[in-house]
Design a protein around this motif. Structure first.
Motif, mmCIF file in Angstrom:
data_model
loop_
_atom_site.group_PDB
_atom_site.id
_atom_site.type_symbol
_atom_site.label_atom_id
_atom_site.label_comp_id
_atom_site.label_asym_id
_atom_site.label_seq_id
_atom_site.Cartn_x
_atom_site.Cartn_y
_atom_site.Cartn_z
ATOM 1 N N ILE A 180 -8.353 -13.095 -21.802
ATOM 2 C CA ILE A 180 -9.074 -13.547 -22.686
ATOM 3 C C ILE A 180 -10.559 -13.586 -22.033
ATOM 4 N N VAL A 181 -11.123 -13.728 -23.290
ATOM 5 C CA VAL A 181 -12.572 -13.932 -22.991
ATOM 6 C C VAL A 181 -13.433 -15.154 -22.699
ATOM 7 N N ILE A 182 -13.800 -15.778 -21.937
ATOM 8 C CA ILE A 182 -14.039 -17.323 -22.285
ATOM 9 C C ILE A 182 -15.867 -17.125 -21.721
ATOM 10 N N LYS A 183 -16.546 -18.381 -22.702
ATOM 11 C CA LYS A 183 -17.680 -18.151 -21.766
ATOM 12 C C LYS A 183 -17.485 -19.399 -20.742
ATOM 13 N N CYS A 184 -18.334 -19.136 -19.822
ATOM 14 C CA CYS A 184 -18.063 -20.694 -18.533
ATOM 15 C C CYS A 184 -18.950 -21.090 -19.011
ATOM 16 N N LEU A 185 -18.966 -22.810 -18.211
ATOM 17 C CA LEU A 185 -20.692 -22.942 -18.231
ATOM 18 C C LEU A 185 -21.640 -22.692 -17.560
ATOM 19 N N ASP A 186 -22.011 -21.145 -16.739
ATOM 20 C CA ASP A 186 -22.672 -21.471 -16.342
ATOM 21 C C ASP A 186 -23.392 -20.298 -17.355
ATOM 22 N N GLY A 187 -22.423 -19.600 -18.761
ATOM 23 C CA GLY A 187 -23.048 -19.276 -19.959
ATOM 24 C C GLY A 187 -22.690 -17.434 -19.618
ATOM 25 N N ILE A 188 -21.927 -17.461 -18.794
ATOM 26 C CA ILE A 188 -21.617 -15.924 -18.468
ATOM 27 C C ILE A 188 -19.865 -15.639 -18.570
ATOM 28 N N GLN A 189 -19.874 -14.226 -19.552
ATOM 29 C CA GLN A 189 -18.321 -14.210 -20.128
ATOM 30 C C GLN A 189 -17.446 -13.859 -19.181
ATOM 31 N N ARG A 190 -16.479 -14.312 -19.528
ATOM 32 C CA ARG A 190 -15.506 -14.505 -17.996
ATOM 33 C C ARG A 190 -14.301 -13.569 -18.688
ATOM 34 N N ARG A 191 -13.157 -12.893 -18.455
ATOM 35 C CA ARG A 191 -11.872 -12.500 -18.585
ATOM 36 C C ARG A 191 -11.223 -13.068 -18.152
ATOM 37 N N PHE A 192 -10.118 -14.450 -18.554
ATOM 38 C CA PHE A 192 -9.134 -14.840 -17.732
ATOM 39 C C PHE A 192 -7.709 -13.902 -18.764
ATOM 40 N N TYR A 193 -6.814 -13.940 -17.440
ATOM 41 C CA TYR A 193 -5.223 -13.455 -17.884
ATOM 42 C C TYR A 193 -4.253 -15.096 -17.648
ATOM 43 N N PRO A 194 -3.735 -15.291 -18.262
ATOM 44 C CA PRO A 194 -3.108 -16.309 -18.003
ATOM 45 C C PRO A 194 -1.644 -15.301 -16.808
ATOM 46 N N ARG A 195 -1.213 -16.322 -16.024
ATOM 47 C CA ARG A 195 -0.661 -16.005 -15.541
ATOM 48 C C ARG A 195 0.620 -17.239 -15.212
ATOM 49 N N ILE A 196 2.192 -16.942 -15.129
ATOM 50 C CA ILE A 196 3.050 -17.815 -14.643
ATOM 51 C C ILE A 196 3.779 -17.495 -12.930
ATOM 52 N N PHE A 197 3.412 -17.717 -12.361
ATOM 53 C CA PHE A 197 3.506 -17.637 -10.816
ATOM 54 C C PHE A 197 4.540 -18.093 -10.135
ATOM 55 N N THR A 198 4.972 -19.526 -10.710
ATOM 56 C CA THR A 198 6.280 -19.723 -10.403
ATOM 57 C C THR A 198 6.917 -21.747 -11.061
ATOM 58 N N TYR A 199 8.047 -21.801 -11.070
ATOM 59 C CA TYR A 199 8.480 -22.644 -12.713
ATOM 60 C C TYR A 199 8.880 -23.742 -10.907
ATOM 61 N N SER A 200 8.212 -24.573 -10.636
ATOM 62 C CA SER A 200 9.526 -25.741 -10.154
ATOM 63 C C SER A 200 10.143 -26.878 -11.559
ATOM 64 N N ALA A 201 11.743 -26.494 -10.389
ATOM 65 C CA ALA A 201 12.481 -27.712 -11.596
ATOM 66 C C ALA A 201 13.656 -27.586 -10.407
ATOM 67 N N ASP A 202 14.566 -28.464 -11.582
ATOM 68 C CA ASP A 202 15.617 -29.433 -10.796
ATOM 69 C C ASP A 202 16.525 -27.968 -10.883
ATOM 70 N N TYR A 203 17.897 -28.416 -10.036
ATOM 71 C CA TYR A 203 18.763 -26.584 -10.188
ATOM 72 C C TYR A 203 19.384 -26.780 -11.977
ATOM 73 N N PRO A 204 19.294 -28.191 -12.190
ATOM 74 C CA PRO A 204 19.801 -28.136 -13.967
ATOM 75 C C PRO A 204 19.128 -26.986 -14.564
ATOM 76 N N GLU A 205 17.837 -27.439 -14.679
ATOM 77 C CA GLU A 205 17.167 -26.578 -15.278
ATOM 78 C C GLU A 205 16.479 -25.432 -15.192
ATOM 79 N N LYS A 206 17.092 -24.816 -13.833
ATOM 80 C CA LYS A 206 16.284 -23.606 -13.312
ATOM 81 C C LYS A 206 18.061 -22.582 -13.892
ATOM 82 N N ILE A 207 19.255 -22.700 -14.378
ATOM 83 C CA ILE A 207 20.215 -22.170 -14.812
ATOM 84 C C ILE A 207 20.406 -22.507 -15.845
ATOM 85 N N LEU A 208 19.191 -23.337 -16.649
ATOM 86 C CA LEU A 208 19.232 -23.060 -17.732
ATOM 87 C C LEU A 208 17.920 -21.842 -18.066
ATOM 88 N N LEU A 209 16.748 -21.870 -17.336
ATOM 89 C CA LEU A 209 15.921 -21.054 -17.146
ATOM 90 C C LEU A 209 16.093 -19.392 -16.622
#
Length: 197
Positions: free
Chosen positions: A21-50
Motif C-alpha cells: 500500500i502506498v502511504i504518504k508519510c508525515l515527512d511528505g514522502i510516499q512509501r510502500r508498506f506491506y501488511p504482514r502477519i508474523f505471529t499470533y499469540s493465543a491460548d491453546y483453545p484459540e490456537k486449535i481453532l486457528l
C-alpha cells in the motif's frame, strides 16, 4: 472464527499483502508498506481453532504432528529433531485432506464423526474446517508456525501454577521448616502501593 478472518483477509487485503500500500508519510514522502502477519499469540483453545485441529486429539500440538504418546519425550534431542521433521505445513496434501472431508460431509452426506471422514482427518487430528490463513501460504506464511507460545496463558497462569504447587510438595516432603521459610521470604517482598501479596 475463520469466517471473520476470511472477511479480514479479503481481496483488498490480499492485494495489499502481495503488492503493498502506498502511504504518504508525515515527512511528505510516499512509501510502500506491506501488511504482514508474523505471529499470533493465543491460548491453546484459540490456537486449535486457528490451526483447525482437534482439541487434545491424537496429535494435539498446533505446530507439529507429534503423537500424544510422544509428549513425555518433550525436550529430548529426539524430540527436537522430530519437531522439525513432523512440523505441520499448509501443503497440497493438507488442503486436499480438508477438501476431501468437506466433500464427503457436504456432498455425500457422511457424518463428521463417520469412519470415512475419520480415516481422512484422524491421523493428524484435523477438523473439516477450511482455514482462512491457508490463502496466505502462497505468499510464504506458514499458519502453523505463526502460532507462538502465549506466556500469560501457557506459562504464567498455566504451567507456573503447577510448578509452584510441585515446589511446595517438595518442600513439604523435605520436612522441617522449609514451607515456613518460603512463606517468610514471600512476606519480605515489599508491598506494591497499598496492595500486599
Amino acid at each position: 472464527m475463520h469466517g471473520v478472518w476470511r472477511m479480514i483477509l479479503d481481496d483488498d487485503f490480499m492485494h495489499a499483502y502481495q503488492h503493498g500500500i502506498v502511504i504518504k508519510c508525515l515527512d511528505g514522502i510516499q512509501r510502500r508498506f506491506y501488511p504482514r502477519i508474523f505471529t499470533y499469540s493465543a491460548d491453546y483453545p484459540e490456537k486449535i481453532l486457528l490451526a483447525t485441529i482437534r482439541n487434545m486429539g491424537s496429535c494435539p500440538c498446533p505446530r507439529c504432528i507429534i503423537p500424544k504418546d510422544r509428549i513425555p519425550e518433550l525436550g529430548t534431542k529426539l524430540d527436537a529433531s522430530r519437531r522439525q521433521t513432523l512440523a505441520r505445513s499448509v501443503s497440497h496434501c493438507f488442503l486436499d485432506k480438508i477438501q476431501s472431508a468437506r466433500d464427503a460431509i457436504y456432498q455425500f452426506g457422511y457424518k463428521v464423526k463417520s469412519a470415512f471422514v475419520e480415516r481422512i482427518l484422524g491421523e493428524e487430528s484435523l477438523v473439516p474446517t477450511s482455514n482462512a490463513f491457508a490463502k496466505l501460504s502462497d505468499s510464504g506464511l506458514n499458519l502453523f508456525q505463526m502460532l507462538v507460545p502465549d506466556f500469560m496463558h501457557e506459562f504464567e497462569l498455566g504451567v507456573w501454577k503447577h510448578v509452584f504447587a510441585h515446589l511446595v510438595r517438595i518442600l513439604v516432603a523435605n520436612g522441617g521448616t522449609s514451607v515456613q521459610y518460603l512463606n517468610q521470604r514471600y512476606r519480605m517482598v515489599p508491598p506494591f502501593g497499598r496492595f500486599t501479596i
